[in-house]
Design a protein around this motif. Structure first.
Motif, PDB file in Angstrom:
ATOM      1  N   UNK A  19       5.875  -8.929   0.142  1.00 33.31           N
ATOM      2  CA  UNK A  19       4.989  -7.703   0.031  1.00 33.31           C
ATOM      3  C   UNK A  19       3.747  -7.520   1.115  1.00 33.31           C
ATOM      4  N   UNK A  20       3.486  -8.916   1.365  1.00 30.89           N
ATOM      5  CA  UNK A  20       2.569  -8.794   2.565  1.00 30.89           C
ATOM      6  C   UNK A  20       3.120  -8.638   4.036  1.00 30.89           C
ATOM      7  N   UNK A  21       4.381  -9.019   4.082  1.00 34.34           N
ATOM      8  CA  UNK A  21       5.313  -8.616   5.248  1.00 34.34           C
ATOM      9  C   UNK A  21       5.564  -7.181   5.180  1.00 34.34           C
ATOM     10  N   UNK A  22       5.826  -6.678   3.988  1.00 34.21           N
ATOM     11  CA  UNK A  22       6.111  -5.059   4.107  1.00 34.21           C
ATOM     12  C   UNK A  22       4.920  -4.360   4.519  1.00 34.21           C
ATOM     13  N   UNK A  23       3.537  -4.765   3.915  1.00 40.96           N
ATOM     14  CA  UNK A  23       2.457  -4.249   4.345  1.00 40.96           C
ATOM     15  C   UNK A  23       2.039  -4.352   5.711  1.00 40.96           C
ATOM     16  N   UNK A  24       2.270  -5.531   6.350  1.00 39.86           N
ATOM     17  CA  UNK A  24       1.969  -5.861   7.848  1.00 39.86           C
ATOM     18  C   UNK A  24       2.925  -4.962   8.597  1.00 39.86           C
ATOM     19  N   UNK A  25       4.192  -4.732   8.117  1.00 35.58           N
ATOM     20  CA  UNK A  25       5.048  -3.844   9.189  1.00 35.58           C
ATOM     21  C   UNK A  25       4.675  -2.164   8.971  1.00 35.58           C
ATOM     22  N   UNK A  26       3.838  -1.902   7.679  1.00 36.41           N
ATOM     23  CA  UNK A  26       3.589  -0.560   7.525  1.00 36.41           C
ATOM     24  C   UNK A  26       2.183  -0.272   8.559  1.00 36.41           C
ATOM     25  N   UNK A  27       1.469  -1.361   8.625  1.00 38.83           N
ATOM     26  CA  UNK A  27       0.165  -1.336   9.285  1.00 38.83           C
ATOM     27  C   UNK A  27       0.622  -1.394  10.995  1.00 38.83           C
ATOM     28  N   UNK A  52       0.884  -1.125   0.023  1.00 37.23           N
ATOM     29  CA  UNK A  52      -0.052  -0.124   0.024  1.00 37.23           C
ATOM     30  C   UNK A  52       0.752   1.254   0.013  1.00 37.23           C
ATOM     31  N   UNK A  53       0.098   2.645   0.200  1.00 40.69           N
ATOM     32  CA  UNK A  53       0.965   3.867   0.199  1.00 40.69           C
ATOM     33  C   UNK A  53       1.873   4.021   1.181  1.00 40.69           C
ATOM     34  N   UNK A  54       1.851   3.092   2.393  1.00 46.70           N
ATOM     35  CA  UNK A  54       2.761   3.424   3.216  1.00 46.70           C
ATOM     36  C   UNK A  54       4.142   2.595   3.112  1.00 46.70           C
ATOM     37  N   UNK A  55       4.343   1.559   1.770  1.00 45.64           N
ATOM     38  CA  UNK A  55       5.532   1.038   1.574  1.00 45.64           C
ATOM     39  C   UNK A  55       6.010   1.669   0.538  1.00 45.64           C
ATOM     40  N   UNK A  62      15.334   7.082   6.094  1.00 43.18           N
ATOM     41  CA  UNK A  62      13.778   7.302   5.922  1.00 43.18           C
ATOM     42  C   UNK A  62      12.832   6.151   6.210  1.00 43.18           C
ATOM     43  N   UNK A  63      13.685   4.952   6.197  1.00 40.58           N
ATOM     44  CA  UNK A  63      12.935   3.714   6.456  1.00 40.58           C
ATOM     45  C   UNK A  63      13.069   2.931   7.748  1.00 40.58           C
ATOM     46  N   UNK A  64      12.006   2.730   8.641  1.00 38.29           N
ATOM     47  CA  UNK A  64      12.474   1.964   9.853  1.00 38.29           C
ATOM     48  C   UNK A  64      12.451   0.532   9.544  1.00 38.29           C
ATOM     49  N   UNK A  65      12.316   0.038   8.346  1.00 37.94           N
ATOM     50  CA  UNK A  65      12.387  -1.378   8.362  1.00 37.94           C
ATOM     51  C   UNK A  65      12.468  -1.647   6.863  1.00 37.94           C
ATOM     52  N   UNK A  66      13.467  -2.358   6.292  1.00 39.54           N
ATOM     53  CA  UNK A  66      13.545  -2.788   4.774  1.00 39.54           C
ATOM     54  C   UNK A  66      13.348  -4.095   4.895  1.00 39.54           C
ATOM     55  N   UNK A  67      12.466  -4.646   3.582  1.00 33.12           N
ATOM     56  CA  UNK A  67      12.417  -6.080   3.245  1.00 33.12           C
ATOM     57  C   UNK A  67      12.563  -5.973   1.911  1.00 33.12           C
ATOM     58  N   UNK A  68      13.518  -7.294   1.534  1.00 30.66           N
ATOM     59  CA  UNK A  68      13.892  -7.528   0.121  1.00 30.66           C
ATOM     60  C   UNK A  68      13.276  -8.889  -0.163  1.00 30.66           C
ATOM     61  N   UNK A  69      13.032  -9.003  -1.608  1.00 28.46           N
ATOM     62  CA  UNK A  69      12.880 -10.313  -2.008  1.00 28.46           C
ATOM     63  C   UNK A  69      13.543 -10.089  -3.727  1.00 28.46           C
ATOM     64  N   UNK A  70      14.613 -11.103  -3.810  1.00 32.82           N
ATOM     65  CA  UNK A  70      15.427 -10.870  -4.540  1.00 32.82           C
ATOM     66  C   UNK A  70      16.093 -12.451  -5.069  1.00 32.82           C
ATOM     67  N   UNK A  71      16.295 -12.468  -6.500  1.00 32.78           N
ATOM     68  CA  UNK A  71      17.046 -13.700  -6.634  1.00 32.78           C
ATOM     69  C   UNK A  71      18.444 -13.557  -6.372  1.00 32.78           C
ATOM     70  N   UNK A  72      19.187 -14.757  -6.668  1.00 36.49           N
ATOM     71  CA  UNK A  72      20.571 -14.714  -5.983  1.00 36.49           C
ATOM     72  C   UNK A  72      21.627 -13.888  -6.156  1.00 36.49           C
TER      73      UNK A  72
END
Length: 179
Positions: A170-178, A69-72, A126-136
């Motif tokens: 993305x769900x994890x990032x959104x959960x953290x944002x909420x 969402x808009x908070x991510x 700017x970001x309190x938490x950073x989440x990544x999903x990346x290939x090797x």
């Protein structure tokens, strides 16, 4: 949001003997990213760049954009652009460069890690938490850069089930944002 003020206008392409990290438009972007870019979003989600531009046209990015969402703040990690905010993906030079990772030299990889480390340091303001999903390939570069920068990034495996991995990150990032 408008495009970043990149004055130079020329093709950014990886060819033998040319380091795209030193392209004038790329260097202008890096300077902007390090000194002028800011985000009001508490959570960052890092996605890989894509062969097809703009990034949002890829199926994995479509999934992430639909969930986050808009908070991510969504970024694409790219060689040679480093971090590209979703808001800029249709702007020059992000909308048409070509740098297949398999053509990266060892010197360029070291440069990528060093520059990405600086970008992560800037983004961590700017970001309190950073989440990544990346290939090797991108995951290894991010791990080295975040370690060098002393920045924590929650890295989710990309694996063979990329759609599911992107959805979960993305769900994890959104959960953290909420939260």
């Amino acid at each position: 949001m408008g495009c970043p003020p990149i004055k130079y206008a020329g093709d950014v392409r990886k060819v033998d003997g040319v380091d795209p990290f030193r392209h004038p438009a790329v260097m202008e972007w890096h300077e902007y990213l390090f000194t002028r870019w800011s985000s009001h979003r508490r959570i960052a989600l890092f996605m890989p760049c894509t062969a097809k531009k703009p990034y949002g046209s890829s199926p994995t990015h479509k999934i992430a954009y639909a969930i986050a969402g808009p908070r991510v703040q969504v970024y694409s990690i790219s060689e040679p652009m480093l971090l590209v905010p979703k808001e800029f993906e249709e702007c020059y030079p992000f909308n048409g460069y070509d740098y297949p990772p398999e053509l990266m030299t060892e010197e360029e990889r070291e440069e990528f890690v060093e520059l990405l480390s600086r970008a992560l340091s800037s983004a961590s303001k700017y970001h309190e938490h950073m989440v990544a999903v990346l290939p090797s390939h991108h995951r290894r570069v991010l791990e080295e850069a975040s370690s060098s920068a002393g920045v924590d990034v929650e890295i989710h495996p990309y694996g063979r089930l990329a759609f599911r991995s992107v959805k979960e990150a993305a769900l994890r990032a959104e959960e953290l944002a909420r939260g």
